[in-house]
Design a protein around this motif. Structure first.
Motif, short mmCIF file in Angstrom:
data_model
loop_
_atom_site.label_atom_id
_atom_site.label_comp_id
_atom_site.label_asym_id
_atom_site.label_seq_id
_atom_site.Cartn_x
_atom_site.Cartn_y
_atom_site.Cartn_z
N PRO A 116 0.82 -1.22 0.00
CA PRO A 116 0.00 0.00 0.00
C PRO A 116 0.85 1.26 0.00
O PRO A 116 1.82 1.38 0.74
CB PRO A 116 -0.81 -0.11 1.30
N PHE A 117 0.45 2.22 -0.82
CA PHE A 117 1.13 3.52 -0.88
C PHE A 117 0.53 4.52 0.11
O PHE A 117 1.07 5.61 0.30
CB PHE A 117 1.02 4.10 -2.29
N ALA A 118 -0.60 4.17 0.72
CA ALA A 118 -1.26 5.09 1.65
C ALA A 118 -2.16 4.29 2.57
O ALA A 118 -2.28 3.06 2.45
CB ALA A 118 -2.06 6.14 0.88
N TYR A 119 -2.80 5.00 3.50
CA TYR A 119 -3.64 4.40 4.54
C TYR A 119 -5.05 4.98 4.44
O TYR A 119 -5.28 5.96 3.72
CB TYR A 119 -3.02 4.67 5.90
N PRO A 120 -6.00 4.42 5.16
CA PRO A 120 -7.35 4.98 5.13
C PRO A 120 -7.37 6.47 5.47
O PRO A 120 -6.50 6.98 6.19
CB PRO A 120 -8.09 4.15 6.19
N GLY A 162 -7.74 4.63 22.22
CA GLY A 162 -8.06 3.21 22.25
C GLY A 162 -6.84 2.35 22.02
O GLY A 162 -5.72 2.68 22.43
N VAL A 163 -7.04 1.26 21.30
CA VAL A 163 -5.97 0.31 20.97
C VAL A 163 -5.95 0.10 19.46
O VAL A 163 -6.97 -0.21 18.86
CB VAL A 163 -6.19 -1.04 21.68
N GLY A 164 -4.81 0.24 18.85
CA GLY A 164 -4.67 0.09 17.40
C GLY A 164 -4.37 1.43 16.76
O GLY A 164 -4.05 2.39 17.46
N PRO A 165 -4.43 1.48 15.44
CA PRO A 165 -5.02 0.53 14.50
C PRO A 165 -4.12 -0.64 14.07
O PRO A 165 -4.60 -1.64 13.58
CB PRO A 165 -5.35 1.40 13.29
N PHE A 166 -2.78 -0.50 14.23
CA PHE A 166 -1.91 -1.58 13.79
C PHE A 166 -2.01 -2.78 14.71
O PHE A 166 -2.20 -2.63 15.92
CB PHE A 166 -0.46 -1.09 13.73
N TRP A 167 -1.85 -3.96 14.14
CA TRP A 167 -1.88 -5.17 14.94
C TRP A 167 -1.09 -6.27 14.24
O TRP A 167 -0.81 -6.18 13.04
CB TRP A 167 -3.31 -5.65 15.16
N GLY A 168 -0.74 -7.30 15.02
CA GLY A 168 -0.04 -8.45 14.47
C GLY A 168 1.46 -8.36 14.67
O GLY A 168 2.09 -7.42 14.19
N CYS A 169 2.04 -9.31 15.40
CA CYS A 169 3.47 -9.32 15.69
C CYS A 169 3.83 -10.65 16.34
O CYS A 169 2.95 -11.38 16.80
CB CYS A 169 3.84 -8.15 16.62
N PRO A 170 5.11 -10.98 16.41
CA PRO A 170 5.51 -12.18 17.16
C PRO A 170 5.10 -12.04 18.62
O PRO A 170 4.96 -10.93 19.14
CB PRO A 170 7.03 -12.19 17.01
N ALA A 174 -7.32 -8.33 -1.08
CA ALA A 174 -6.36 -7.38 -0.51
C ALA A 174 -6.51 -7.32 1.00
O ALA A 174 -7.60 -7.15 1.53
CB ALA A 174 -6.57 -6.00 -1.12
N GLN A 175 -5.41 -7.45 1.71
CA GLN A 175 -5.42 -7.40 3.17
C GLN A 175 -5.39 -5.96 3.66
O GLN A 175 -4.83 -5.08 3.02
CB GLN A 175 -4.19 -8.14 3.72
N PRO A 176 -5.97 -5.68 4.84
CA PRO A 176 -5.89 -4.33 5.41
C PRO A 176 -4.44 -3.96 5.71
O PRO A 176 -3.63 -4.81 6.08
CB PRO A 176 -6.71 -4.44 6.71
N CYS A 177 -4.12 -2.69 5.55
CA CYS A 177 -2.74 -2.24 5.75
C CYS A 177 -2.33 -2.25 7.22
O CYS A 177 -1.14 -2.12 7.53
CB CYS A 177 -2.55 -0.85 5.17
N TRP A 178 -3.27 -2.42 8.14
CA TRP A 178 -2.95 -2.44 9.58
C TRP A 178 -2.36 -3.78 10.00
O TRP A 178 -1.71 -3.86 11.04
CB TRP A 178 -4.21 -2.18 10.42
N LYS A 179 -2.59 -4.82 9.24
CA LYS A 179 -2.14 -6.17 9.62
C LYS A 179 -0.65 -6.31 9.30
O LYS A 179 -0.24 -6.28 8.14
CB LYS A 179 -2.96 -7.22 8.87
N GLY A 226 -0.53 -13.46 4.50
CA GLY A 226 -1.17 -12.44 3.69
C GLY A 226 -0.97 -11.02 4.12
O GLY A 226 -1.43 -10.09 3.45
N SER A 227 -0.29 -10.80 5.24
CA SER A 227 -0.15 -9.43 5.74
C SER A 227 0.70 -8.59 4.79
O SER A 227 1.65 -9.07 4.18
CB SER A 227 0.49 -9.43 7.13
N VAL A 228 0.33 -7.30 4.66
CA VAL A 228 1.09 -6.36 3.83
C VAL A 228 1.52 -5.13 4.63
O VAL A 228 2.25 -4.29 4.13
CB VAL A 228 0.28 -5.90 2.60
#
Length: 287
Positions: free
Chosen positions: A75-79, A126-134, A167-172, A177-179
């Motif tokens: 992705p070149f940009a975000y929501p 709140g919490v986020g928007p990014f998520w997913g990690c070891p 297409a996967q969300p850019c936050w993942k 499939g994460s991008v």
């Protein structure tokens, strides 16, 4: 302005160590279609090596007076609203520079993307928007699962991603499939290329695609069935993707490709060729 002399398609990688010496999947692959009618493919073990190879390719093109279109599969940009919340301006290219100033990415692919993601998440309620990690990186500022997020105020998908279920969300940032990590580690590279080439480079669809060097967001899965059909025996799928899409874009009529590059959202970005899949399929399958 004439069409492009070369088409480059890049399959990016967020690996934290060099890719294997043997050509493999989930690494960086660069496909180049040119005037000889063939398509070259290069395998890159690190992002630093890929950045250097792209700069050398662009330098050579400018020396020849050629035009190059380079498509990248992240992705070149975000929501809408994200760039503004982070940088104070809705210009996604300002966000590229913000990331370039903070992302550390070594010659061996070691990087600080989890720290950058945590810093970004702390800028939102709140919490986020990014998520997913070891597991060892998970915590209140970076949840391991998307279901743990709440109240951050950002849309889950860009307008273009809502149209493309693949297409996967850019936050993942992690797992199949994460991008998101590819974007965090890829956009700083593109920021440096913009600074290096200045007025010789533009980014579609945020800027008119009328410079010698043009960057665009690509998504080989737009023509997934054609990619599968044109795979060579034993070919790494990532290699197939960049080879086939570069070939398809190369064969498009100049006016049609220019029109595609002008489509899309100036804040959220766009995937080159969306809505023109049949045309890309046909171009890729020309003998």
């Amino acid at each position: 302005m004439r069409s492009f002399d070369r088409i480059v398609v890049v399959d990016w990688s967020a690996r934290s160590a060099p890719s294997p010496r043997r050509e493999s999947a989930d690494a960086i692959w660069i496909g180049i279609a040119g005037p000889d009618g063939g398509t070259e493919c290069a395998y890159m073990r690190t992002r630093a090596a890929a950045e250097a190879a792209l700069a050398a390719l662009f330098d050579a093109a400018l020396d020849r007076g050629d035009r190059v279109l380079a498509g990248f599969d992240f992705p070149f940009a975000y929501p809408a609203g994200f760039a503004g919340a982070v940088t104070g301006a809705d210009d996604p290219l300002r966000l590229w520079d913000w990331l370039a100033a903070r992302v550390e990415d070594g010659p061996d692919n070691a990087n600080n993307r989890w720290d950058v993601a945590r810093a970004l998440n702390r800028m939102f309620p709140g919490v986020g928007p990014f998520w997913g990690c070891p597991a060892g990186e998970a915590g209140p500022d970076l949840p391991a699962r998307g279901s743990l997020r709440h109240g951050h105020g950002m849309a889950e998908r860009r307008r273009i991603e809502a149209r493309l279920p693949r297409a996967q969300p850019c936050w993942k940032l992690y797992t199949t499939g994460s991008v998101g990590s590819q974007a965090l580690l890829g956009l700083p590279v593109l920021s440096r290329l913009r600074r290096r080439y200045g007025a010789d480079l533009s980014v579609a669809p945020f800027e008119p695609p009328d410079r010698p060097l043009v960057l665009a967001e690509a998504f080989p899965s737009l023509i997934a069935s054609t990619v599968a059909a044109l795979a060579e025996p034993g070919e790494v799928r990532d290699r197939t993707q960049v080879r086939v899409l570069a070939r398809a874009l190369w064969r498009l009529e100049a006016g049609r490709l220019d029109a595609m590059l002008r489509e899309g959202d100036r804040e959220e970005g766009w995937i080159l060729g969306h809505g023109h899949e049949a045309v890309l399929d046909a171009a890729a399958r020309v003998p």
